[in-house]
Design a protein around this motif. Structure first.
Motif, PDB file in Angstrom:
ATOM      1  N   PRO A 145      -1.318   3.463  -2.473  1.00 45.81           N
ATOM      2  CA  PRO A 145      -2.787   3.374  -2.513  1.00 45.81           C
ATOM      3  C   PRO A 145      -3.420   4.295  -3.561  1.00 45.81           C
ATOM      4  O   PRO A 145      -4.428   3.940  -4.172  1.00 45.81           O
ATOM      5  CB  PRO A 145      -3.221   3.752  -1.096  1.00 45.81           C
ATOM      6  N   ILE A 146      -2.821   5.450  -3.781  1.00 42.64           N
ATOM      7  CA  ILE A 146      -3.376   6.370  -4.779  1.00 42.64           C
ATOM      8  C   ILE A 146      -3.258   5.767  -6.172  1.00 42.64           C
ATOM      9  O   ILE A 146      -4.222   5.759  -6.945  1.00 42.64           O
ATOM     10  CB  ILE A 146      -2.696   7.754  -4.702  1.00 42.64           C
ATOM     11  N   ASP A 147      -2.081   5.245  -6.492  1.00 38.98           N
ATOM     12  CA  ASP A 147      -1.881   4.671  -7.822  1.00 38.98           C
ATOM     13  C   ASP A 147      -2.733   3.422  -8.038  1.00 38.98           C
ATOM     14  O   ASP A 147      -3.250   3.207  -9.131  1.00 38.98           O
ATOM     15  CB  ASP A 147      -0.400   4.375  -8.065  1.00 38.98           C
ATOM     16  N   ALA A 148      -2.892   2.615  -6.991  1.00 36.91           N
ATOM     17  CA  ALA A 148      -3.748   1.433  -7.109  1.00 36.91           C
ATOM     18  C   ALA A 148      -5.195   1.854  -7.392  1.00 36.91           C
ATOM     19  O   ALA A 148      -5.864   1.274  -8.255  1.00 36.91           O
ATOM     20  CB  ALA A 148      -3.666   0.594  -5.833  1.00 36.91           C
ATOM     21  N   TRP A 149      -5.671   2.865  -6.676  1.00 31.83           N
ATOM     22  CA  TRP A 149      -7.025   3.380  -6.907  1.00 31.83           C
ATOM     23  C   TRP A 149      -7.139   3.979  -8.301  1.00 31.83           C
ATOM     24  O   TRP A 149      -8.119   3.777  -9.013  1.00 31.83           O
ATOM     25  CB  TRP A 149      -7.355   4.410  -5.830  1.00 31.83           C
ATOM     26  N   LEU A 150      -6.104   4.715  -8.709  1.00 30.23           N
ATOM     27  CA  LEU A 150      -6.108   5.413  -9.990  1.00 30.23           C
ATOM     28  C   LEU A 150      -6.175   4.459 -11.174  1.00 30.23           C
ATOM     29  O   LEU A 150      -6.734   4.800 -12.222  1.00 30.23           O
ATOM     30  CB  LEU A 150      -4.864   6.303 -10.083  1.00 30.23           C
ATOM     31  N   THR A 151      -5.643   3.259 -11.022  1.00 33.64           N
ATOM     32  CA  THR A 151      -5.674   2.279 -12.105  1.00 33.64           C
ATOM     33  C   THR A 151      -7.107   2.031 -12.571  1.00 33.64           C
ATOM     34  O   THR A 151      -7.384   1.981 -13.771  1.00 33.64           O
ATOM     35  CB  THR A 151      -5.010   0.958 -11.656  1.00 33.64           C
ATOM     36  N   ALA A 152      -8.022   1.902 -11.639  1.00 40.28           N
ATOM     37  CA  ALA A 152      -9.434   1.707 -12.005  1.00 40.28           C
ATOM     38  C   ALA A 152     -10.157   3.036 -12.178  1.00 40.28           C
ATOM     39  O   ALA A 152     -10.948   3.209 -13.103  1.00 40.28           O
ATOM     40  CB  ALA A 152     -10.140   0.870 -10.941  1.00 40.28           C
TER      41      ALA A 152
END
Length: 163
Positions: A145-152
């Motif tokens: 979830p952190i990396d998915a959020w970090l993408t944007a």
């Protein structure tokens, strides 16, 4: 660039603090320059003019990026964090890029950072260019979830820092 993590968990050295430090590091490539674990400010939060509280507020005001974190209590951020944020005047965080972060026991309050914490940070003058991040506290360090959020969020925070 200076980064700060502000942690409003009543438990010192909490998972919330660890998550805030991790998010700050992932966003900027370095650990935060400072962590304000609000619980350490104690009774000084209950009045005005406490030197330690004043110094912590000045550190937040001087930061380029502030990750502001809280566990979810009664579907919102903690009263402890509220006491600290009440020490900051309206508009005083102009120039600070703020990232609201909340941890909770399940997905029921996933919108809490966006609906409850982000508006107060904006009222205090911060720029909040990305949606808030909500993590499940038992698995707060799960990179998915952190990396998915970090993408944007990463590019949005970087662009806000430059402007």
């Amino acid at each position: 660039m200076t980064t700060i993590a502000v942690v409003g968990n009543p438990k010192p050295r909490s998972r919330t603090r660890s998550a805030a430090e991790l998010v700050a590091e992932k966003l900027t490539g370095a650990p935060p320059d400072r962590v304000v674990d609000v619980v350490d400010l104690g009774a000084g939060l209950l009045g005005w003019g406490d030197p330690a509280v004043t110094e912590a507020v000045e550190a937040v005001k001087a930061a380029d990026v502030a990750v502001v974190a809280s566990p979810t209590y009664k579907a919102t951020y903690t009263g402890l964090l509220k006491l600290f944020l009440d020490q900051i005047g309206t508009g005083d965080l102009a120039g600070v890029v703020a990232v609201p972060l909340m941890l909770g026991g399940g997905p029921a309050h996933a919108l809490a950072p966006e609906l409850l914490l982000k508006p107060v940070l904006v009222e205090l003058g911060a720029t909040a260019p990305t949606r808030g991040l909500y993590l499940i506290d038992k698995v707060w360090d799960d990179p998915v979830p952190i990396d998915a959020w970090l993408t944007a969020a990463g590019p949005q925070v970087a662009a806000a820092r430059r402007s």
